[in-house]
Design an enzyme around this catalytic site. Structure first.
Site, mmCIF file in Angstrom:
data_model
loop_
_atom_site.group_PDB
_atom_site.id
_atom_site.type_symbol
_atom_site.label_atom_id
_atom_site.label_comp_id
_atom_site.label_asym_id
_atom_site.label_seq_id
_atom_site.Cartn_x
_atom_site.Cartn_y
_atom_site.Cartn_z
ATOM 1 N N LYS A 74 0.830 -1.208 0.000
ATOM 2 C CA LYS A 74 0.000 0.000 0.000
ATOM 3 C C LYS A 74 0.867 1.261 0.000
ATOM 4 O O LYS A 74 0.606 2.212 -0.745
ATOM 5 C CB LYS A 74 -0.927 0.003 1.216
ATOM 6 C CG LYS A 74 -1.816 1.247 1.290
ATOM 7 C CD LYS A 74 -2.741 1.198 2.496
ATOM 8 C CE LYS A 74 -3.608 2.462 2.541
ATOM 9 N NZ LYS A 74 -4.525 2.457 3.712
ATOM 10 N N ARG A 122 15.661 0.504 6.505
ATOM 11 C CA ARG A 122 16.371 0.706 7.771
ATOM 12 C C ARG A 122 16.858 -0.644 8.277
ATOM 13 O O ARG A 122 16.063 -1.539 8.563
ATOM 14 C CB ARG A 122 15.481 1.362 8.827
ATOM 15 C CG ARG A 122 16.224 1.553 10.159
ATOM 16 C CD ARG A 122 15.542 2.503 11.109
ATOM 17 N NE ARG A 122 14.324 1.964 11.695
ATOM 18 C CZ ARG A 122 13.676 2.532 12.729
ATOM 19 N NH1 ARG A 122 14.150 3.650 13.267
ATOM 20 N NH2 ARG A 122 12.560 2.001 13.187
ATOM 21 N N HIS A 310 2.549 6.745 10.663
ATOM 22 C CA HIS A 310 1.215 6.381 10.194
ATOM 23 C C HIS A 310 0.895 7.182 8.931
ATOM 24 O O HIS A 310 1.254 8.364 8.837
ATOM 25 C CB HIS A 310 0.169 6.673 11.269
ATOM 26 C CG HIS A 310 -1.167 6.053 10.995
ATOM 27 N ND1 HIS A 310 -2.080 6.622 10.123
ATOM 28 C CD2 HIS A 310 -1.732 4.906 11.455
ATOM 29 C CE1 HIS A 310 -3.160 5.868 10.066
ATOM 30 N NE2 HIS A 310 -2.974 4.814 10.864
ATOM 31 N N ASP A 357 17.294 43.537 4.781
ATOM 32 C CA ASP A 357 18.709 43.630 4.430
ATOM 33 C C ASP A 357 19.147 42.281 3.860
ATOM 34 O O ASP A 357 18.312 41.397 3.603
ATOM 35 C CB ASP A 357 19.567 44.073 5.613
ATOM 36 C CG ASP A 357 19.414 43.140 6.814
ATOM 37 O OD1 ASP A 357 18.755 42.078 6.676
ATOM 38 O OD2 ASP A 357 19.948 43.466 7.892
#
Length: 382
Positions: A74, A122, A310, A357
């Protein structure tokens, strides 16, 4: 300071043994400092060639457990998120690590990820003893991930181990591909297949010691340069692990992490590395409002993105890190006014009730540069 104190003591002892004049101490010290400064400058110079704006956007990095095939499918095909992190670490039980490795390798080969999404993995920490098996599984896939996320990196030694290991595994992967293609060097149709460019490296800083040594960790990764197998692009601050390391208790406003977040952000920006902010685990209605405010504040402070856990957090975070149309229009008006005042020989000037500036102009230039990298923001990201 400890390292330099040790260096000076060593130099002093050497001079005393050789009965060298006192000026020798200063000369040798200057040489030692110059050598170290030169090494640091070389790493910093390498970083300058790769500004964070040149890297793929990572406004939201969505973690998905490596064992959850349905969620992975998904995320890859239905969710428009900058980075999908297929997880072998915290999101996976110890007795399910092999399942996660096999599932992630299958997903890399089987799925066509959304063009706007980075496919990241990971692995487990180098210190865990499981990172080698993670890398072997992930880098044996026919289609490699876009990025490797490495948690709990404690210093340069772990970076060196990681680069060596990835170098070996990528060499084996290329050999397998060439044998499968009858010796041809042709690349496959996928942008992630048969890659010649390095994999993106995203490290994680999750302890007080890792934070103290963060600059040296970055320098170690950057020292490999363009030909290396990994290119350091981003670093993630692990809020919960950092709080545990500090002996702190997590709070809603993250006040206990204020110093750590500040030091982390400054180090990342100084070394031209994307800074990815801490995760928010509260998924309630109030938590989502807090997430929006937290992400917006992080974006204003200079962070590059935020971790999410999520899918419903994704649009909230990515909108917060994307300049709005109004932001871009305001920046363009300011830049136009600045150009006109420069032609008139004026430096500072008043614009829409504010004194402008050079530093303000630099900030304004960042806005359209960021907007050019992102798709139009909105609630249709899911």
């Amino acid at each position: 300071m400890v390292r330099w104190r040790s260096t000076w003591k060593t130099i002093a002892a050497a001079c005393q043994n050789l009965k060298a004049p006192a000026c020798c101490l200063h000369e040798l010290g200057a040489r030692s400092y110059a050598a170290s400064a030169a090494a640091a400058a070389a790493a910093a110079a390498a970083a300058v060639h790769h500004h964070p704006h040149h890297y793929p956007p990572r406004r939201a990095m969505l973690y998905v457990p490596g064992t959850a095939e349905r969620k992975l499918r998904k995320a890859a095909t239905e969710i428009s998120v900058d980075s999908i992190v297929m997880d072998c670490e915290d999101g996976v039980a110890l007795n399910m690590k092999d399942v996660a490795r096999a599932t992630i390798a299958l997903m890399l080969d089987d799925l066509d990820f959304c063009p706007s999404s980075e496919a990241a993995v990971r692995i487990n920490p180098v210190s865990s003893g499981m990172a080698g098996d993670d890398l072997a599984a992930v880098l044996s896939a026919k289609r490699l991930p876009n990025a490797l996320v490495v948690p709990k990196v404690e210093g340069p030694d772990e970076v060196h181990w990681l680069v060596d290991r990835v170098q070996q595994l990528l060499a084996k992967q290329r050999q397998r591909q060439q044998l499968g293609q009858g010796g041809s060097n042709c690349e496959g149709s996928s942008s992630r297949q048969g890659r010649q460019q390095p994999l993106a490296l995203v490290t994680m800083c999750e302890s007080a010691m890792a934070l103290l040594d963060l600059r040296h960790t970055f320098e170690a990764a950057l020292s490999y340069g363009a030909p290396g197998p990994l290119q350091l692009q981003a670093c993630i601050l692990g809020g919960d692990d950092m709080a545990a390391s500090l002996g702190a208790t997590r709070s809603a406003d993250n006040g206990e992490l204020a110093y750590a977040r500040g030091q982390f952000l400054v180090t990342c920006r100084a070394m031209q590395v994307q800074a990815i902010d801490i995760v928010k685990i509260d998924l309630s209605e109030a938590g989502m409002r807090g997430l929006a405010a937290e992400a917006r504040q992080a974006a204003l402070a200079g962070w590059s993105g935020k971790q999410v856990i999520h899918p419903k957090q994704v649009p909230v975070v990515q909108v917060a890190f994307s300049p709005s149309a109004a932001d871009v229009q305001a920046a363009m008006r300011l830049l136009t006014a600045y150009s006109e005042h420069q032609r008139q020989g004026q430096g500072a000037f008043i614009f829409e009730g504010k004194m402008i500036d050079a530093p303000t102009v630099l900030q304004a230039r960042n806005v359209p540069a960021l907007a050019d990298r992102f798709e139009p923001s909105g609630a249709d990201m899911l």
